[in-house]
Design an enzyme around this catalytic site. Structure first.
Site, PDB file in Angstrom:
ATOM      1  CB  SER A  42      -0.982  -0.036   1.167  1.00 56.95           C
ATOM      2  OG  SER A  42      -1.988   0.939   1.023  1.00 56.95           O
ATOM      3  CG  LEU A  43       2.291   5.398   2.419  1.00 58.62           C
ATOM      4  CD1 LEU A  43       2.286   6.312   1.193  1.00 58.62           C
ATOM      5  CD2 LEU A  43       1.935   6.160   3.681  1.00 58.62           C
TER       6      LEU A  43
END
Length: 389
Positions: free
Chosen positions: A231-232
């Site tokens: 994700s991030l």
């Protein structure tokens, strides 16, 4: 890909919780019976019902453990850990003062720790030296032979927890003969809750101490270190790999080119509507959570500070510094970073590959939630091929 709810965020988080059934982190019936008691966008009911399910499954695990049923205890405690995490997910209005949020987080941590001790090769809890403190982690070993093996250094993203990292990646790596060092960096899991550490854009300052630590372990093959970020973490791992060149391969799950653009676009959308950000947050679950979680994990007080704090989270002018083979994953219907994996891929000058996950194969959601087996198959087959070469 709608799953049980019309609300995009509720649908995604329910799918996320259910997807961990692939490695014993959920039972589909438990997910269904919990979600049918939770009305659309009712965040309080979400927390209460998931907490009740978690407590019920934990009791099963504790009873099995007391009776000497090791496997049954491990399986139930793994599920309970996932359900406690899910119960806490939306409790982000003021986590520092939310006793229930702290209780749920502790429940997820403790049930996982107890399950990890019951793995066929018990996991080893770590405290990894970092600046003037330490970062929490786990060493997951494919076996207890002591043989040096390729080792994955794994962290999550904007809302991941150390305990979730086992289900998200480590379990699949272990089956394929990889050791795993999973860890929470600043802003993640217990580091923000218990240590007051917040996200930082220069993630190499986090990964380099982890590499230093990994190289002290006899089970680690120093020539085959893999960095994976989810994700991030697809930005964070890319940034770290640009400066930490002891990494032999990098996997961006999924690629993130510019986090600031996402936050700034959300702020811009709010500015164009009556009532501004408060009105947008009131009507949009995903935005409400995005802003609240950002205030907490980046240590800011409002959306303007959040926009400012994320300015440095970009791979512009940095991507070409990555020298190791890099796999960039992308999801067809990514609701957070759509289009960004390909932008990052195009900027890379190292050996690289882009794999797209499609909606029609059940893998088009952000980070391929609901398609864990396919994600692991493609990722580890790529790594196996790289290391065989």
């Amino acid at each position: 890909m709608k799953f049980l709810y019309d609300d995009e965020s509720f649908s995604f988080e329910a799918l996320r919780a259910a997807g961990y059934a692939a490695y014993g982190g959920a039972d589909l019936g438990e997910v269904l019976v919990t979600c049918r008691q939770i009305p659309e966008v009712d965040e309080e009911a979400w927390s209460v019902r998931w907490a009740a399910t978690a407590a019920r499954i934990e009791r099963i695990g504790r009873g099995a453990l007391a009776a000497g049923h090791r496997v049954s205890a491990r399986e139930a405690l793994l599920r309970a850990s996932n359900y406690y995490r899910t119960a806490d997910f939306y409790r982000r209005e003021n986590p520092a003062a939310d006793a229930e949020s702290a209780r749920l987080a502790k429940g997820s941590q403790q049930t996982f720790a107890d399950a990890a001790a019951l793995l066929d090769t018990p996991a080893r809890a770590l405290r990894i030296p970092y600046e003037d403190t330490t970062l929490p982690g786990y060493l997951f070993l494919a076996d207890d032979s002591g043989t040096p093996r390729p080792t994955v250094l794994y962290h999550g993203g904007y809302d991941s927890t150390l305990e979730e990292n086992y289900l998200a990646l480590a379990a699949g790596a272990l089956r394929r003969g990889y050791h795993v060092i999973a860890f929470d960096g600043p802003g993640q899991g217990s580091t923000v809750r218990d240590q007051g550490l917040h996200f930082r854009p220069d993630w190499e300052a986090v990964v380099t101490p982890v590499v230093d630590f990994a190289l002290t372990l006899p089970e680690v093959d120093a020539e085959r270190l893999v960095l994976v970020g989810t994700s991030l973490g697809g930005y964070l791992a890319a940034r770290a790999a640009a400066f930490e060149h002891r990494i032999a391969a990098c996997v961006l799950h999924d690629g993130v080119y510019d986090f600031h653009e996402v936050v700034a676009a959300t702020a811009g959308r709010a500015a164009s509507m009556p009532g501004g950000m408060e009105a947008l947050m009131a009507q949009n679950t995903k935005v409400r959570w995005l802003v609240r979680n950002g205030r907490w994990t980046l240590g800011v007080s409002d959306i303007d500070e959040l926009v400012k704090a994320t300015e440095a989270y970009t791979m512009a002018g940095v991507a070409d510094r990555i020298t190791c083979p890099t796999l960039v994953l992308e999801a067809e219907n990514d609701q957070f970073f759509k289009g960004q994996p390909r932008r990052l891929f195009d900027e890379l000058t190292c050996q690289k590959e882009l794999i797209s996950f499609r909606e029609d194969e059940g893998a088009g959601e952000h980070c391929h939630e609901g398609a864990l087996s396919l994600f692991h198959q493609r990722t580890f087959d790529w790594l196996d091929t790289e290391f065989a070469g």
